[in-house]
Design an enzyme around this catalytic site. Structure first.
Site, PDB file in Angstrom:
ATOM      1  NE  ARG A 117      -3.886   0.619   1.884  1.00  0.00           N
ATOM      2  CZ  ARG A 117      -5.119   0.753   2.372  1.00  0.00           C
ATOM      3  NH1 ARG A 117      -5.351   1.516   3.423  1.00  0.00           N
ATOM      4  NH2 ARG A 117      -6.126   0.111   1.821  1.00  0.00           N
ATOM      5  CG  HIS A 144      -8.420   0.115  -3.015  1.00  0.00           C
ATOM      6  ND1 HIS A 144      -7.655  -0.971  -2.635  1.00  0.00           N
ATOM      7  CD2 HIS A 144      -9.073   0.521  -1.883  1.00  0.00           C
ATOM      8  CE1 HIS A 144      -7.838  -1.200  -1.338  1.00  0.00           C
ATOM      9  NE2 HIS A 144      -8.686  -0.313  -0.863  1.00  0.00           N
ATOM     10  CD  GLN A 147     -12.972  -2.011  -0.784  1.00  0.00           C
ATOM     11  OE1 GLN A 147     -12.252  -1.928   0.196  1.00  0.00           O
ATOM     12  NE2 GLN A 147     -14.198  -2.526  -0.724  1.00  0.00           N
ATOM     13  CG  ASP A 240     -13.575   6.359  -1.541  1.00  0.00           C
ATOM     14  OD1 ASP A 240     -13.643   6.105  -0.322  1.00  0.00           O
ATOM     15  OD2 ASP A 240     -12.506   6.356  -2.177  1.00  0.00           O
ATOM     16  CB  CYS A 280     -14.003   1.062  -0.241  1.00  0.00           C
ATOM     17  SG  CYS A 280     -13.273   2.703  -0.029  1.00  0.00           S
ATOM     18  NE  ARG A 308     -10.397  -5.240   0.366  1.00  0.00           N
ATOM     19  CZ  ARG A 308      -9.587  -4.272   0.788  1.00  0.00           C
ATOM     20  NH1 ARG A 308     -10.091  -3.239   1.428  1.00  0.00           N
ATOM     21  NH2 ARG A 308      -8.285  -4.294   0.542  1.00  0.00           N
TER      22      ARG A 308
HETATM   23  N1  NVA Z   1      -9.955   6.615  -1.652  1.00  0.00           N
HETATM   24  C1  NVA Z   1      -9.623   6.241  -0.301  1.00  0.00           C
HETATM   25  C2  NVA Z   1      -9.822   4.775  -0.095  1.00  0.00           C
HETATM   26  C3  NVA Z   1      -9.537   4.300   1.291  1.00  0.00           C
HETATM   27  C4  NVA Z   1      -9.644   2.819   1.435  1.00  0.00           C
HETATM   28  C5  NVA Z   1      -8.196   6.645   0.021  1.00  0.00           C
HETATM   29  O1  NVA Z   1      -7.322   6.469  -0.835  1.00  0.00           O
HETATM   30  O2  NVA Z   1      -7.947   7.123   1.119  1.00  0.00           O
HETATM   31  N1   CP Z   2     -11.280  -0.090   2.261  1.00  0.00           N
HETATM   32  C1   CP Z   2     -10.008  -0.124   2.701  1.00  0.00           C
HETATM   33  O1   CP Z   2      -9.056  -0.338   1.947  1.00  0.00           O
HETATM   34  O2   CP Z   2      -9.887   0.091   4.026  1.00  0.00           O
HETATM   35  P1   CP Z   2      -8.528   0.271   4.846  1.00  0.00           P
HETATM   36  O3   CP Z   2      -7.953   1.609   4.465  1.00  0.00           O
HETATM   37  O4   CP Z   2      -8.951   0.226   6.277  1.00  0.00           O
HETATM   38  O5   CP Z   2      -7.594  -0.830   4.491  1.00  0.00           O
END
Ligand code: NVA
Ligand code: CP
Length: 323
Positions: A117, A144, A147, A240, A280, A308
């Site tokens: 990540r 992502h 997800q 989101d 998500c 997930r």
């Molecule tokens: N779009 C959000 C998704 C979090 C799981 C982010 O990147 O923070």
């Molecule tokens: N939806 C998702 O990726 O959540 P986290 O940021 O908690 O991993």
């Protein structure tokens, strides 16, 4: 695992591959993984424990916070018989400037798969180019994909199909979720309309490519500035956060700009009567979605979060199980 013939795909299609973006996979491969996830979920509920990753180790590099991704991957790899190693970039030399290339080569000598990540999508592409083991995208600024595999699984479970449905996304268009949803919907023949404020539309290359793929699969991609256009007659309503990780400094400005793009009861009245709502998570109630919607009868966000685990077990088994 057995070389199961589904959609003309076998598990060997995936052995050693990376999982960076859904556009890298054929529609039939995505359907295969979803079917595998359905089977893996059923097995878990029935108490059947296979160990296809016995003796295998997944390194998990996190450059950003996470609840779901971290826990579902850790639990998933353990349930498949393998072991996770959690690595925060705060604690490894990568965070002090060791090169991506060297880190990828070193870890490839120890582990059987690497989940990352991070911020720039280019970072994970570089990592994958230098790693000898599968690299899985646990979220970048651009995509992502794991997800969205869970999202597709959730839609399939609740609607019994994917092709022919309409997904309406309202909110931040230039967003990892939006990009992966565009790619995923196009691959499975689902119509998708994304509505975001002017200047916050999805990446041009991703939307152009999604349009092309959707056309091949008999569906459509519409990019709009109208929330009503996205939600009218939608089977699936998605949003989101308005400020993704790394955008904290812009949050006040974005909260103002995105206000007309809130998913609320007035907007959802335009969706089909039996629509489902996906997010998500983490969600910010009162911002991108009202409590009435996310905590209401159409919301399936906790099924989505649970999925997930199942979707990612299918991905890990496919990528790492046969090696
Ligand atoms: N779009 C959000 C998704 C979090 C799981 C982010 O990147 O923070
Ligand atoms: N939806 C998702 O990726 O959540 P986290 O940021 O908690 O991993």
């Amino acid at each position: 695992m057995e070389a199961k013939q589904t959609y003309g795909v076998t598990s060997s299609n995936f052995t050693g591959q990376d999982f960076l973006a859904l556009s890298d996979f054929h529609s039939s491969e995505i359907m295969y993984l979803l079917e595998k996830a359905v089977q893996i979920k059923a097995e878990l509920k029935e108490g059947i424990r296979r160990k296809p990753l016995e003796g295998k180790v997944l390194a998990m590099i996190f450059d950003k916070a996470s609840t779901r991704t971290r826990v579902s991957f850790e639990v998933g790899v353990v349930q498949l018989g393998g072991d996770p190693i959690f690595l925060s970039t705060k604690d490894i030399q990568l965070g002090r400037g060791e090169s991506i290339e060297d880190t990828a080569k070193v870890l490839s000598g120890y582990v059987d798969g690497i989940l990352i990540r991070t911020f720039a999508h280019r970072t994970i592409e570089q990592f994958a180019a230098h790693a000898d083991v599968p690299v899985i995208n646990g979220l970048t600024d651009l995509h992502h994909p794991t997800q969205v595999m869970a999202d597709l699984l959730t839609i399939l479970e609740h609607k019994g199909k994917l092709a022919g449905l309409k997904l309406g996304y309202v909110g931040d268009g230039y967003n990892n979720m939006t990009h992966s949803l565009l790619e995923g919907a196009a691959k499975v023949g689902m119509d998708i309309t994304v509505a975001s404020p002017f200047g916050y539309e999805p990446d041009q290359m991703i939307r152009d490519h999604a349009k092309l793929v959707a056309k091949q699969n008999g569906s459509s991609v519409v990019i709009s500035n109208s929330p009503e256009e996205a939600i009218t007659d939608a089977d699936v309503v998605v949003t989101d956060t308005w400020s993704s990780m790394g955008m904290e400094a812009e949050a006040d400005e974005r909260n103002e700009i995105f206000k007309p793009y809130q998913v609320n009861a007035d907007l959802c009245a335009k969706a089909k009567d039996d629509y489902i709502f996906l997010h998500c998570l983490p969600a910010y109630r009162g911002k991108e979605v009202t409590s009435e919607i996310i905590d209401g009868p159409h919301s399936v966000v906790f099924d989505e979060a649970e999925n997930r685990l199942h979707a990612q077990k299918a991905i890990m088994e496919a990528l790492m199980g046969g090696m």
